[in-house]
Design a protein around this motif. Structure first.
Motif, mmCIF file in Angstrom:
data_model
loop_
_atom_site.group_PDB
_atom_site.id
_atom_site.type_symbol
_atom_site.label_atom_id
_atom_site.label_comp_id
_atom_site.label_asym_id
_atom_site.label_seq_id
_atom_site.Cartn_x
_atom_site.Cartn_y
_atom_site.Cartn_z
ATOM 1 N N GLY A 31 0.830 -1.208 0.000
ATOM 2 C CA GLY A 31 0.000 0.000 0.000
ATOM 3 C C GLY A 31 0.864 1.256 0.000
ATOM 4 N N LEU A 32 1.894 1.250 0.825
ATOM 5 C CA LEU A 32 2.796 2.410 0.879
ATOM 6 C C LEU A 32 3.508 2.592 -0.462
ATOM 7 C CD1 LEU A 32 4.281 1.776 4.440
ATOM 8 C CD2 LEU A 32 2.858 3.724 3.778
ATOM 9 N N ARG A 33 3.856 1.465 -1.083
ATOM 10 C CA ARG A 33 4.522 1.530 -2.392
ATOM 11 C C ARG A 33 3.598 2.170 -3.415
ATOM 12 N NH1 ARG A 33 6.566 -3.584 -2.741
ATOM 13 N NH2 ARG A 33 4.650 -4.489 -3.520
ATOM 14 N N ARG A 34 2.352 1.703 -3.434
ATOM 15 C CA ARG A 34 1.394 2.260 -4.396
ATOM 16 C C ARG A 34 1.085 3.721 -4.072
ATOM 17 N NH1 ARG A 34 -3.998 -0.618 -6.824
ATOM 18 N NH2 ARG A 34 -4.551 1.118 -8.199
ATOM 19 N N ARG A 35 1.103 4.053 -2.800
ATOM 20 C CA ARG A 35 0.867 5.430 -2.378
ATOM 21 C C ARG A 35 1.980 6.357 -2.856
ATOM 22 N NH1 ARG A 35 -2.188 7.379 2.158
ATOM 23 N NH2 ARG A 35 -1.762 9.580 2.389
ATOM 24 N N GLY A 36 3.174 5.774 -3.115
ATOM 25 C CA GLY A 36 4.276 6.598 -3.607
ATOM 26 C C GLY A 36 5.448 6.696 -2.646
ATOM 27 N N TYR A 37 5.361 5.975 -1.534
ATOM 28 C CA TYR A 37 6.514 5.941 -0.616
ATOM 29 C C TYR A 37 7.711 5.295 -1.310
ATOM 30 C CZ TYR A 37 4.452 7.772 3.622
ATOM 31 O OH TYR A 37 3.915 8.625 4.544
ATOM 32 N N THR A 38 8.902 5.718 -0.916
ATOM 33 C CA THR A 38 10.118 5.110 -1.457
ATOM 34 C C THR A 38 10.707 4.182 -0.394
ATOM 35 O OG1 THR A 38 11.486 6.890 -0.572
ATOM 36 C CG2 THR A 38 10.638 7.170 -2.821
ATOM 37 N N PRO A 39 11.455 3.163 -0.822
ATOM 38 C CA PRO A 39 12.129 2.313 0.164
ATOM 39 C C PRO A 39 13.098 3.121 1.023
ATOM 40 C CG PRO A 39 12.644 1.605 -2.101
ATOM 41 C CD PRO A 39 11.635 2.687 -2.207
ATOM 42 N N GLU A 40 13.734 4.131 0.405
ATOM 43 C CA GLU A 40 14.686 4.954 1.157
ATOM 44 C C GLU A 40 13.993 5.654 2.324
ATOM 45 O OE1 GLU A 40 14.341 4.904 -2.114
ATOM 46 O OE2 GLU A 40 16.327 4.476 -2.956
ATOM 47 N N ALA A 41 12.799 6.189 2.067
ATOM 48 C CA ALA A 41 12.091 6.912 3.125
ATOM 49 C C ALA A 41 11.678 5.951 4.244
ATOM 50 C CB ALA A 41 10.859 7.615 2.550
ATOM 51 N N ILE A 42 11.263 4.754 3.882
ATOM 52 C CA ILE A 42 10.826 3.790 4.906
ATOM 53 C C ILE A 42 12.034 3.336 5.730
ATOM 54 C CG2 ILE A 42 9.797 1.513 5.283
ATOM 55 C CD1 ILE A 42 8.025 2.059 2.829
ATOM 56 N N ARG A 43 13.159 3.115 5.072
ATOM 57 C CA ARG A 43 14.357 2.717 5.828
ATOM 58 C C ARG A 43 14.825 3.849 6.742
ATOM 59 N NH1 ARG A 43 16.640 0.469 0.713
ATOM 60 N NH2 ARG A 43 17.991 2.303 0.762
ATOM 61 N N ASP A 44 14.744 5.062 6.234
ATOM 62 C CA ASP A 44 15.133 6.218 7.046
ATOM 63 C C ASP A 44 14.235 6.304 8.281
ATOM 64 O OD1 ASP A 44 16.263 8.664 7.816
ATOM 65 O OD2 ASP A 44 14.766 9.802 6.680
ATOM 66 N N PHE A 45 12.940 6.103 8.076
ATOM 67 C CA PHE A 45 11.993 6.116 9.192
ATOM 68 C C PHE A 45 12.360 5.046 10.220
ATOM 69 C CE2 PHE A 45 7.984 4.207 10.832
ATOM 70 C CZ PHE A 45 7.575 5.257 11.641
#
Ligand code: ATP
Ligand code: MG
Length: 558
Positions: free
Chosen positions: A298-312
């Protein structure tokens, strides 16, 4: 993994470094990520993935992907596939080490026979209800099962017949023989095997007995030579059982050690596979990858990047007590990432037409706009300007309050990358709705030109009416508006009815006709957007990833 030097080392790193000093496992770190394939992964799992794969990376170790598939009724290959896709997308690699707990069913069965032979396990015929009664409570010891003293021979015979399919579901279980008066309820002769005549997504009907998590997990870890078996806090009380199983099964030291950390909770967010499944199956969202879902897909489809999720995941850190993280922090991470790398574009979401009366009828000008003001190296694009344009309905008021620095009768605004215009007249229909505005422009105020320095308070985004392309824009809000609703089970009733707003005739600058899946933009003054899978040639669909207002950064400054 962490690129942020300000992040303090966590207590698990301290344990690993202590193990290095004592040479407990030599200098080895071998972790695993053990999802049960009974749903799609969510942002909480991302924390566990980043932790397990991240520690392996940090200490030159390795991390396995292991499907904990011991519960055939709820599991499915669809989930097995989505989990692999999500872990890869997050940027991690299990190389050739993808395992299934079901790979070990044979070994687990043999070890159970050994436990019986050594007097560490017995077949019990109590019903589930009776077992609960015999179990005791936190303040009262349990009672021993009348079947506890069965002979080894009888236990072996019954367990083999359980495996052979002679008994119906629930008729008997295999239990560890530990201590019915232990203060730890998990040690009061826990169940090791149950009967379930269910088809398994990998082993089919080969087995009709299935091992329990508390039995299968430590053994799977030991068979894979895991050193640090990291799980969430609710398993803390299971750790003595984890150690008991490895000891009773005679695994050699050094054995894997279980280490617990606090799971991620986010406000306004449903964070349990069971509840996420209710949302999907009840049709409250479009699927597991609905952009409102906290699933990785869902986050991927929403437009989140893997970089942002890892940073979080880096920023929230690893702790030993549960707490709730503000979702604004996750949003801050994607904003920061996209601010640096997303192209800017102009899209009018709810259009209001303007005719610039003193602009020549058939003229078009190509204006220069930078793609990203933070990064000149990302270049420029041209935007056509003409006599008829659209602005946002909200950017005009007939009777504005003080300090409304947008368009109003007699008032001037700058059009971004273009000219200053002034509102001269309003055209309305019979019921008083605005049909269009009549404006004039000041040709001396072209952006980048000699007089462009003339200042007005407001700057608006706009698109040229005859060049604009029609786009669908989807705006999202939280599924849960109140933070505490994630606790209650009737959260379905409390779902935000306005979590999705679809605008199917937004007007976009023509450069967006080429927008491709995976492209992300900052639409000026509207937020960050990405191209959705539903895009068709000539008709892009954009999801709003996140708006521009950063409430988290604000609270950090204040
Ligand atoms: P849920 O409770 O959401 O259904 P789960 O714990 O049943 O999740 P598993 O597939 O068993 O899901 O989890 C795989 C791994 O991910 C486990 O090690 C688990 O501890 C970890 N994990 C699950 N949820 C979270 C979370 N919210 N925060 C951190 N780690 C999590
Ligand atoms: Mg689980």
């Amino acid at each position: 993994m962490s690129t942020n030097p300000t992040i303090a080392s966590n207590f698990i790193q301290n344990i690993i470094e202590e193990d290095f000093r004592n040479q407990k496992y030599g200098n080895k770190v071998h972790t695993r990520f053990p999802p049960e394939p009974n749903g799609y992964l969510h942002i909480g799992h991302a924390k566990s993935i980043c932790l397990n794969f991240g520690l392996a990376r940090q200490y030159s170790g390795i991390c396995n992907l292991r499907f904990d598939d011991t519960n055939p009724v709820k599991e499915d290959v669809e989930y097995v596939e989505s989990i692999q896709e999500d872990v890869k997308w997050l940027g991690f690699d299990w190389e050739d080490r993808m395992y299934y707990a079901s790979d070990y069913f044979g070994k687990l069965y043999e070890l159970a026979l050994e436990l019986i032979k050594n007097g560490h396990a017995y077949v019990c015929d109590l019903t589930a209800q009776e077992m609960r009664e015999y179990r005791g409570t936190l303040t009262e010891p349990g009672k021993e099962s009348p079947y506890r003293s069965r002979s080894v021979e009888e236990n072996l015979d019954l367990f083999k017949r359980m495996r052979a399919g002679e008994f119906p579901d629930g008729a008997r279980v295999l239990r560890a023989k530990i201590d019915m008066s232990s203060p730890n309820l998990n040690m009061r002769d826990p169940v090791l095997y149950r009967i379930s005549h269910a088809e398994h997504h990998r082993t089919g009907d080969e087995w009709c007995i299935y091992p329990m998590y508390d039995y299968a997990h430590p053994i799977s870890d030991a068979l894979e030579n895991i050193t640090h078996s990291i799980c969430t806090l609710e398993f803390e009380d299971h750790r003595p059982l984890y150690d008991w199983v490895l000891e009773a099964c005679k695994f050699e030291v050094p054995r894997p050690q279980q280490i617990e950390f606090a799971r991620l909770n986010l406000n306004n967010t449903v964070m349990s596979k069971r509840k996420l499944r209710l949302l999907v199956e009840g049709g409250h969202v479009r699927g597991w990858d609905d952009p409102r879902m906290p699933t990785i897909s869902g986050l991927r489809r929403r437009g989140y990047t893997p970089e942002a999720i890892r940073d979080f995941c880096d920023r929230i850190g690893i702790a030993k007590s549960n707490s709730t993280v503000d979702i604004a922090m996750l949003e801050h991470c994607i904003r920061e990432d996209l601010n640096a790398r997303a192209n800017r574009a102009m899209v009018v979401i709810k259009p209001l037409k303007i005719v610039i009366e003193n602009y020549p009828e058939n003229q078009t000008e190509d204006l220069i706009a930078e793609n990203n003001p933070e990064k000149p190296e990302m270049g420029n694009r041209t935007i056509p300007f003409s006599r008829e344009i659209y602005i946002e309905q909200d950017d005009f008021m007939e009777n504005p309050p003080k300090k409304f620095f947008r368009l109003a009768p007699g008032q001037e605004v700058r059009l971004k990358h273009a000219y200053i215009i002034k509102c001269e007249d309003i055209i309305k229909d019979e019921s008083g709705n605005f049909i269009e505005l009549r404006c004039s422009y000041d040709p001396e105020t072209k952006s980048g030109g000699a007089n462009s320095g003339r200042k007005v308070k407001g700057t608006l985004h706009w698109v040229s009416a005859k060049h604009a392309i029609s786009a669908e824009v989807r705006l999202y809000d939280y599924l849960l508006l109140e933070d505490n609703e994630q606790e209650s089970d009737d959260f379905i009733d409390a779902l935000n009815k306005n979590s999705l707003e679809t605008i199917d005739n937004a007007m976009a600058e023509p450069s967006l006709v080429d927008a491709k899946l995976g492209n992300r933009y900052q639409f000026l003054r509207q937020g960050y957007f990405c191209v959705d899978n539903d895009t068709e040639p000539g008709k892009p669909v954009f999801n709003r990833v996140v708006g521009l207002r950063d409430s988290w950064a604000k609270t950090q400054k204040g």
